[in-house]
Write a protein that holds these residues in place. Structure first.
Motif, short mmCIF file in Angstrom:
data_model
loop_
_atom_site.label_atom_id
_atom_site.label_comp_id
_atom_site.label_asym_id
_atom_site.label_seq_id
_atom_site.Cartn_x
_atom_site.Cartn_y
_atom_site.Cartn_z
N THR A 49 0.88 -1.17 0.00
CA THR A 49 0.00 0.00 0.00
C THR A 49 0.92 1.22 0.00
O THR A 49 2.14 1.08 0.14
N PRO A 50 0.37 2.43 -0.12
CA PRO A 50 1.24 3.62 -0.05
C PRO A 50 1.95 3.78 1.29
O PRO A 50 2.93 4.52 1.38
N GLU A 51 1.48 3.08 2.34
CA GLU A 51 2.07 3.24 3.67
C GLU A 51 3.09 2.15 4.02
O GLU A 51 4.06 2.40 4.72
N LYS A 52 2.88 0.92 3.54
CA LYS A 52 3.74 -0.18 3.97
C LYS A 52 3.67 -1.34 2.98
O LYS A 52 2.83 -1.36 2.07
N SER A 53 4.57 -2.30 3.16
CA SER A 53 4.56 -3.50 2.33
C SER A 53 5.07 -4.68 3.13
O SER A 53 5.71 -4.52 4.18
N ASP A 97 8.07 -0.09 6.34
CA ASP A 97 7.20 1.01 6.72
C ASP A 97 7.70 2.25 5.98
O ASP A 97 8.77 2.78 6.29
N PHE A 98 6.94 2.70 4.99
CA PHE A 98 7.41 3.80 4.15
C PHE A 98 7.41 5.14 4.88
O PHE A 98 8.14 6.06 4.50
N LYS A 99 6.60 5.26 5.93
CA LYS A 99 6.56 6.52 6.68
C LYS A 99 7.80 6.69 7.55
O LYS A 99 8.36 7.78 7.63
N THR A 100 8.21 5.63 8.20
CA THR A 100 9.36 5.70 9.11
C THR A 100 10.65 5.28 8.46
O THR A 100 11.74 5.56 8.97
N ASP A 112 11.86 -20.92 17.28
CA ASP A 112 11.44 -19.60 17.74
C ASP A 112 11.57 -18.52 16.66
O ASP A 112 12.39 -18.62 15.76
N GLN A 113 10.73 -17.49 16.83
CA GLN A 113 10.68 -16.38 15.88
C GLN A 113 11.57 -15.23 16.35
O GLN A 113 11.54 -14.84 17.53
N TYR A 114 12.36 -14.70 15.43
CA TYR A 114 13.22 -13.55 15.71
C TYR A 114 12.87 -12.42 14.75
O TYR A 114 12.38 -12.64 13.65
N SER A 115 13.17 -11.21 15.19
CA SER A 115 12.88 -10.03 14.38
C SER A 115 13.97 -9.00 14.61
O SER A 115 14.41 -8.78 15.73
N TYR A 116 14.43 -8.39 13.50
CA TYR A 116 15.39 -7.30 13.65
C TYR A 116 15.13 -6.24 12.60
O TYR A 116 14.56 -6.50 11.55
N GLU A 117 15.58 -5.02 12.91
CA GLU A 117 15.46 -3.91 11.98
C GLU A 117 16.75 -3.81 11.16
O GLU A 117 17.84 -3.73 11.74
N GLU A 118 16.62 -3.83 9.84
CA GLU A 118 17.80 -3.74 8.98
C GLU A 118 18.52 -2.41 9.20
O GLU A 118 17.89 -1.35 9.20
#
Length: 279
Positions: A49-53, A97-100, A112-118
């Motif tokens: 969407t225009p906000e995120k993908s 997140d296209f806004k941030t 287990d699930q892991y998450s990180y910010e590139e």
């Protein structure tokens, strides 16, 4: 009549922007550097969407649908062969997140699930070379990212500055991107409108870490997967970060079963020695 036409046009415009877009890519992978004839091909989706993908594998969507049916039937529809057929090399999601400007990578290590910010910016060099790919007029760009040199072809005909996997930041949609060694390629095959982008409900806890800590955890798992899984039951994980709460208990297997598990995991990891990110 003119007023009615304007109202209709306004409603149509709202409906159009309320919808999301799905870009369907064919992903080609050579995950075993010792057997370059072993070429794996999967389908992946980029919902935007225009906000995120969000970028994810088609098999992930099919697997989640299968598990939903299993829960609804209290396991009556359980079919192990179906689950085996839905094993995927695209076992991750990438959310932008296209806004941030945040680019979040989500993946499983063992149970287990892991998450990180590139945290690595993707710097592109736009070249004058152009080409017609399918119905799109595209232009070439290059970047060095995660140990590979990538060439991308983007189109300004589609108003999304996005692409598959972590690729983004060009003035248009990435239609094709491949690395210089020919190990990985993402090729746009189809686009369509959807009601909304896919939302995955993560089961269990998601451990948010720095990218470097994710890399450390992944290295520990590859070195000794069974010991890593057993250690994850503790209160602390490798790399000095808190371990997630595993779903259910994991009993210590008997010696014969342990050897079988170790052999199977070692063979799988041995054949998966050429990841998309080399560093």
């Amino acid at each position: 009549m003119k007023k009615i036409a304007l109202i209709f046009l306004g409603l149509s415009t709202q409906i159009f922007f309320a919808q999301a877009n799905r870009f369907i890519y064919q992903v080609t992978m050579k995950t075993d550097s010792t057997n370059r004839n072993d070429i794996k091909t999967e389908t992946a989706y980029l919902d935007a969407t225009p906000e995120k993908s969000i970028f994810y594998g088609e098999k992930r969507l099919q697997r989640d649908s299968l598990f939903t049916r299993m829960r609804q039937t209290n396991g009556a529809s359980f079919d192990r062969s179906q689950i085996q057929n839905l094993r995927s090399n695209i076992d991750y999601t990438v959310e932008k997140d296209f806004k941030t400007g945040k680019n979040t990578f989500n993946s499983r290590i063992a149970r287990d699930q892991y998450s990180y910010e590139e945290d690595r910016p993707m710097e592109w060099k736009i070249l004058p070379e152009t080409a017609k790919i399918g119905e799109y007029k595209t232009q070439k760009a290059e970047t060095d990212f995660a140990g590979r040199k990538w060439a991308a072809w983007f189109t300004t005909d589609v108003p999304f500055q996005d692409g598959p996997y972590k690729f983004s930041g060009l003035p248009g949609l990435i239609v094709k991107v491949e690395d210089s060694k020919g190990d990985y390629s993402f090729d746009l095959k189809e686009t369509k409108k959807i009601a909304e982008i896919q939302n995955f409900n993560q089961s269990g806890n998601v451990v948010k870490v720095k990218r470097k800590d994710f890399v450390k955890q992944e290295a520990l798992f590859r070195k000794d997967p069974l010991s890593f899984m057993q250690a994850a039951m503790g209160t602390r994980g490798g790399g000095g970060i808190s371990a997630p709460q595993s779903r259910g208990s994991m009993r210590t297997p008997d010696p014969n079963q342990r050897r079988q598990m170790e052999t199977r995991m070692a063979e799988e990891l041995k054949k998966n020695n050429n990841p998309i990110e080399l560093n």
